[in-house]
Design a protein around this motif. Sequence first.
Motif, mmCIF file in Angstrom:
data_model
loop_
_atom_site.group_PDB
_atom_site.id
_atom_site.type_symbol
_atom_site.label_atom_id
_atom_site.label_comp_id
_atom_site.label_asym_id
_atom_site.label_seq_id
_atom_site.Cartn_x
_atom_site.Cartn_y
_atom_site.Cartn_z
ATOM 1 N N GLY A 158 0.841 -1.192 0.000
ATOM 2 C CA GLY A 158 0.000 0.000 0.000
ATOM 3 C C GLY A 158 0.873 1.238 0.000
ATOM 4 N N HIS A 159 0.330 2.327 0.543
ATOM 5 C CA HIS A 159 1.027 3.612 0.442
ATOM 6 C C HIS A 159 1.016 4.368 1.770
ATOM 7 N N ILE A 160 2.018 5.231 1.895
ATOM 8 C CA ILE A 160 2.208 6.021 3.115
ATOM 9 C C ILE A 160 2.199 7.497 2.726
ATOM 10 N N ARG A 161 1.504 8.293 3.539
ATOM 11 C CA ARG A 161 1.516 9.735 3.292
ATOM 12 C C ARG A 161 1.506 10.495 4.615
ATOM 13 N N GLU A 162 1.639 11.811 4.535
ATOM 14 C CA GLU A 162 1.700 12.625 5.738
ATOM 15 C C GLU A 162 0.341 12.656 6.441
ATOM 16 N N SER A 163 0.392 12.768 7.769
ATOM 17 C CA SER A 163 -0.847 12.813 8.543
ATOM 18 C C SER A 163 -0.940 14.132 9.323
ATOM 19 N N GLY A 164 -0.156 15.137 8.930
ATOM 20 C CA GLY A 164 -0.158 16.398 9.677
ATOM 21 C C GLY A 164 0.788 16.312 10.847
ATOM 22 N N PRO A 165 0.978 17.412 11.578
ATOM 23 C CA PRO A 165 1.903 17.384 12.712
ATOM 24 C C PRO A 165 1.380 16.484 13.833
ATOM 25 N N THR A 166 2.282 15.825 14.539
ATOM 26 C CA THR A 166 1.897 15.017 15.699
ATOM 27 C C THR A 166 2.713 15.487 16.898
ATOM 28 N N ALA A 167 2.139 15.322 18.082
ATOM 29 C CA ALA A 167 2.831 15.767 19.297
ATOM 30 C C ALA A 167 2.645 14.754 20.404
ATOM 31 N N SER A 168 3.698 14.576 21.214
ATOM 32 C CA SER A 168 3.554 13.760 22.424
ATOM 33 C C SER A 168 4.278 14.477 23.548
ATOM 34 N N GLY A 169 3.637 14.512 24.714
ATOM 35 C CA GLY A 169 4.224 15.201 25.868
ATOM 36 C C GLY A 169 3.259 16.215 26.443
ATOM 37 N N GLY A 170 3.804 17.308 26.962
ATOM 38 C CA GLY A 170 3.013 18.266 27.743
ATOM 39 C C GLY A 170 1.987 19.063 26.959
ATOM 40 N N LEU A 171 2.262 19.347 25.688
ATOM 41 C CA LEU A 171 1.357 20.202 24.911
ATOM 42 C C LEU A 171 0.600 19.392 23.861
ATOM 43 N N SER A 172 -0.699 19.686 23.734
ATOM 44 C CA SER A 172 -1.487 19.020 22.681
ATOM 45 C C SER A 172 -1.235 19.731 21.359
ATOM 46 N N ILE A 173 -1.601 19.069 20.268
ATOM 47 C CA ILE A 173 -1.387 19.664 18.952
ATOM 48 C C ILE A 173 -2.226 20.946 18.814
ATOM 49 N N GLY A 174 -3.384 20.977 19.491
ATOM 50 C CA GLY A 174 -4.230 22.174 19.439
ATOM 51 C C GLY A 174 -3.510 23.393 19.998
ATOM 52 N N LEU A 175 -2.741 23.215 21.077
ATOM 53 C CA LEU A 175 -2.018 24.327 21.687
ATOM 54 C C LEU A 175 -0.788 24.731 20.872
ATOM 55 N N LEU A 176 -0.354 23.848 19.987
ATOM 56 C CA LEU A 176 0.851 24.110 19.199
ATOM 57 C C LEU A 176 0.540 24.669 17.818
ATOM 58 N N SER A 177 -0.718 24.524 17.376
ATOM 59 C CA SER A 177 -1.007 24.738 15.956
ATOM 60 C C SER A 177 -0.701 26.158 15.502
ATOM 61 N N GLN A 178 -1.011 27.173 16.330
ATOM 62 C CA GLN A 178 -0.757 28.551 15.891
ATOM 63 C C GLN A 178 0.745 28.796 15.695
ATOM 64 N N GLY A 179 1.557 28.330 16.640
ATOM 65 C CA GLY A 179 3.009 28.508 16.529
ATOM 66 C C GLY A 179 3.577 27.789 15.309
ATOM 67 N N ILE A 180 3.069 26.590 15.055
ATOM 68 C CA ILE A 180 3.534 25.822 13.888
ATOM 69 C C ILE A 180 3.143 26.547 12.603
ATOM 70 N N ARG A 181 1.887 27.024 12.565
ATOM 71 C CA ARG A 181 1.436 27.749 11.358
ATOM 72 C C ARG A 181 2.303 28.974 11.096
ATOM 73 N N ASP A 182 2.603 29.730 12.164
ATOM 74 C CA ASP A 182 3.426 30.944 12.005
ATOM 75 C C ASP A 182 4.808 30.586 11.465
ATOM 76 N N ALA A 183 5.424 29.560 12.044
ATOM 77 C CA ALA A 183 6.792 29.193 11.644
ATOM 78 C C ALA A 183 6.819 28.701 10.195
#
Length: 315
Positions: A202-227
């Motif tokens: 089959g095939h593999i593709r990107e699934s968007g940013p992932t996060a593990s640890g203290g911050l959820s992806i929701g709390l990181l999304s604005q900073g990631i978008r800006d960068a």
Amino acid sequence: MQPVLKTTESISAAYRVVDDFLPSNLAQDLRSSVDTHFAEPYKHQADTHQVWNYWFVPNRYTYLRTSPERILGHANVQRFLETLRSWSLGALGLGQISWPFLSLYVPGCHQGLHNDAGNGRFAFVYSLTLDARRTLGGSTIFLKDADFIRSRLRVPSSSEHLCQSIEPRFNRLIVFDDRLVHGVERVEGSMDPSHGRLVLHGHIRESGPTASGGLSIGLLSQGIRDAVSDFLDENLASASVCHGPLVVRFEISTSGTVTDCRTVLDRVIYENEAIADRAPLQASLVNRLERQTFPRASSPTIVTLPVTFGGPLST
Ligand SMILES: [Fe+2]
């Protein structure tokens, strides 16, 4: 100051081979299901055995395929996919895996040369083929990632110089860039399906940013978008002639600063140059992320961030 890249050669490899991919007991369970399926042919029933699609596309595909859960059981296919997803996220930073086909190549079966540029970033081929089989062929072959004419103007060449050929060994995973021209060598020998080339693919593709640890992806999304937005603005000229995924992984400290950022995967290809220096784009993304700040948290966070060039996949 020019950022120091922390990279290894494998991050830009066009393909990877992982032997002994699944835990031995799971690999053996999958193989046992296949052997049970083909055993006792006089007892085969319509609902359990008339499940193979003879897939013939002139000049391209000649093999038998089915939904793997019909032969291997849903739970074991799910375990295979979870293992593959975990490996892919770690090694490639890409986490979306398609539900596989189970394909069987008996003598005469093969795949003609083609690419799967719209289907994923990487193809995966996991082999349940017996190592001691009574057939020949069935290797996955692909053209090497090179300019064949200009790189060999005065050098006689044959297939081993132009193609990579990888045998379907038992419990071997092959992952390769979906844009590579590839095929499957014709199988010859015994008509016994137990001795054919048998693979999950089959095939593999990107699934968007992932996060593990203290911050959820929701709390990181604005900073990631800006960068990412700043990075793309700073590299507009390069980005407009590039195609493929660039993936970085970074750690965010409890105070919100990026403490360790490195490239995990770089399969960016410049559309108008046979060879291009990948380092500046990697360095620019790493450098921009290292200047980004994120919310404070009670524990560090590891983020894996894929950035893709050349537009979304077509399918
Ligand atoms: Fe393919």
